[in-house]
Design a protein around this motif. Sequence first.
Motif, mmCIF file in Angstrom:
data_model
loop_
_atom_site.group_PDB
_atom_site.id
_atom_site.type_symbol
_atom_site.label_atom_id
_atom_site.label_comp_id
_atom_site.label_asym_id
_atom_site.label_seq_id
_atom_site.Cartn_x
_atom_site.Cartn_y
_atom_site.Cartn_z
ATOM 1 N N VAL A 1 0.854 -1.186 0.000
ATOM 2 C CA VAL A 1 0.000 0.000 0.000
ATOM 3 C C VAL A 1 0.892 1.239 0.000
ATOM 4 O O VAL A 1 1.778 1.378 0.853
ATOM 5 N N LYS A 2 0.641 2.147 -0.929
ATOM 6 C CA LYS A 2 1.322 3.441 -0.994
ATOM 7 C C LYS A 2 0.237 4.511 -1.106
ATOM 8 O O LYS A 2 -0.379 4.650 -2.162
ATOM 9 N N GLY A 3 0.050 5.227 0.008
ATOM 10 C CA GLY A 3 -1.061 6.212 0.028
ATOM 11 C C GLY A 3 -2.363 5.441 0.050
ATOM 12 O O GLY A 3 -2.625 4.673 0.982
ATOM 13 N N ARG A 4 -3.131 5.616 -1.044
ATOM 14 C CA ARG A 4 -4.379 4.892 -1.188
ATOM 15 C C ARG A 4 -4.329 3.878 -2.320
ATOM 16 O O ARG A 4 -5.352 3.322 -2.718
ATOM 17 N N LEU A 5 -3.125 3.627 -2.792
ATOM 18 C CA LEU A 5 -2.949 2.691 -3.906
ATOM 19 C C LEU A 5 -2.520 1.321 -3.377
ATOM 20 O O LEU A 5 -1.599 1.200 -2.564
ATOM 21 N N LEU A 6 -3.132 0.253 -3.879
ATOM 22 C CA LEU A 6 -2.838 -1.124 -3.482
ATOM 23 C C LEU A 6 -2.277 -1.897 -4.674
ATOM 24 O O LEU A 6 -2.870 -1.891 -5.754
ATOM 25 N N THR A 7 -1.158 -2.557 -4.424
ATOM 26 C CA THR A 7 -0.599 -3.506 -5.393
ATOM 27 C C THR A 7 -0.571 -4.886 -4.723
ATOM 28 O O THR A 7 -0.007 -5.047 -3.629
ATOM 29 N N MET A 8 -1.178 -5.868 -5.367
ATOM 30 C CA MET A 8 -1.281 -7.210 -4.774
ATOM 31 C C MET A 8 -0.551 -8.225 -5.640
ATOM 32 O O MET A 8 -0.852 -8.362 -6.836
ATOM 33 N N LYS A 9 0.412 -8.927 -5.013
ATOM 34 C CA LYS A 9 1.121 -10.029 -5.681
ATOM 35 C C LYS A 9 0.562 -11.356 -5.177
ATOM 36 O O LYS A 9 0.395 -11.554 -3.976
ATOM 37 N N VAL A 10 0.301 -12.245 -6.095
ATOM 38 C CA VAL A 10 -0.280 -13.559 -5.785
ATOM 39 C C VAL A 10 0.698 -14.647 -6.230
ATOM 40 O O VAL A 10 1.224 -14.586 -7.352
ATOM 41 N N THR A 11 0.901 -15.617 -5.346
ATOM 42 C CA THR A 11 1.752 -16.775 -5.678
ATOM 43 C C THR A 11 0.891 -18.026 -5.614
ATOM 44 O O THR A 11 0.239 -18.302 -4.596
ATOM 45 N N LEU A 12 0.900 -18.790 -6.721
ATOM 46 C CA LEU A 12 0.147 -20.033 -6.823
ATOM 47 C C LEU A 12 1.121 -21.196 -6.958
ATOM 48 O O LEU A 12 2.089 -21.128 -7.730
#
Length: 259
Positions: free
Chosen positions: A143-154
């Motif tokens: 999370v940076k400010g109000r921005l979300l980056t999501m990494k997914v590992t399968l």
Amino acid sequence: MTDDLKDKFERLVADPPPPSAVPSEAVFAKVRTVRRRRTAGVLTLAAAAVVAIAVAAGNMTDIDSSPPVSHTPSAPTTIVTGPPTTTPTTTPTKTPSGTTTSSQVTGAVHTPKNNTPPPSSPSTSNTPAAPALGVHVSLKPTVKGRLLTMKVTLSGTALVPTAAGGTPLSTATTPFLDLLGGTQYFFGDGGQSGSDAGAVNCLSGTKRTTGHQTYTLQADPVGTHTYAKAGTYNFSYTVRYCSTKGWVPVTKTTTVTVK
């Protein structure tokens, strides 16, 4: 001694009586007397020996005609009828309580032969067991400010889905995510997104595939999701994989804090 006796003795000595026999005959008579005495002794000894033999023969009345038992020990007789054997000997060992126990046996010990073969152990196959079907999901938010980056590992193992024509997808050229049945995720503020698996089918009996892949969710064109206001949100991610029972969903959630 009186004078009368003395006078008679002197006359006797001076005038001895003539011999009654020839001297040689007297000597021979004494020799015969000694011989007769010796002969009588020998006969006596012979008679005693005959009596002793008769008594011994009378004692031998059993079947084997063995002589009478005497108390004089005789030398032992050893009869060897086969190869020598060794008798096991036991070495005593003292225990702390003072008792003596047998701790070691030395010597030749006869072990009976058993012609029955030992039971055969069950054969084991060198083929490794197939991995269990299932997919693990790992989420890593940034999370940076109000921005979300999501990494997914399968990661995990699944059956290979088939294309529209019934042909299994290629595991060599297809990413692991595309071999699954699509995804769906919720950001916790009402927004949602996902991916479509396309025209693929999950058929039981196809081969298995094991894979691992990490990627970033494409929520916005720039790969981020923007929250309208600060707060704590529950992010949820769901992916499906092909199993012997059809498509199986796997869901993972995490908390996202926006300041």
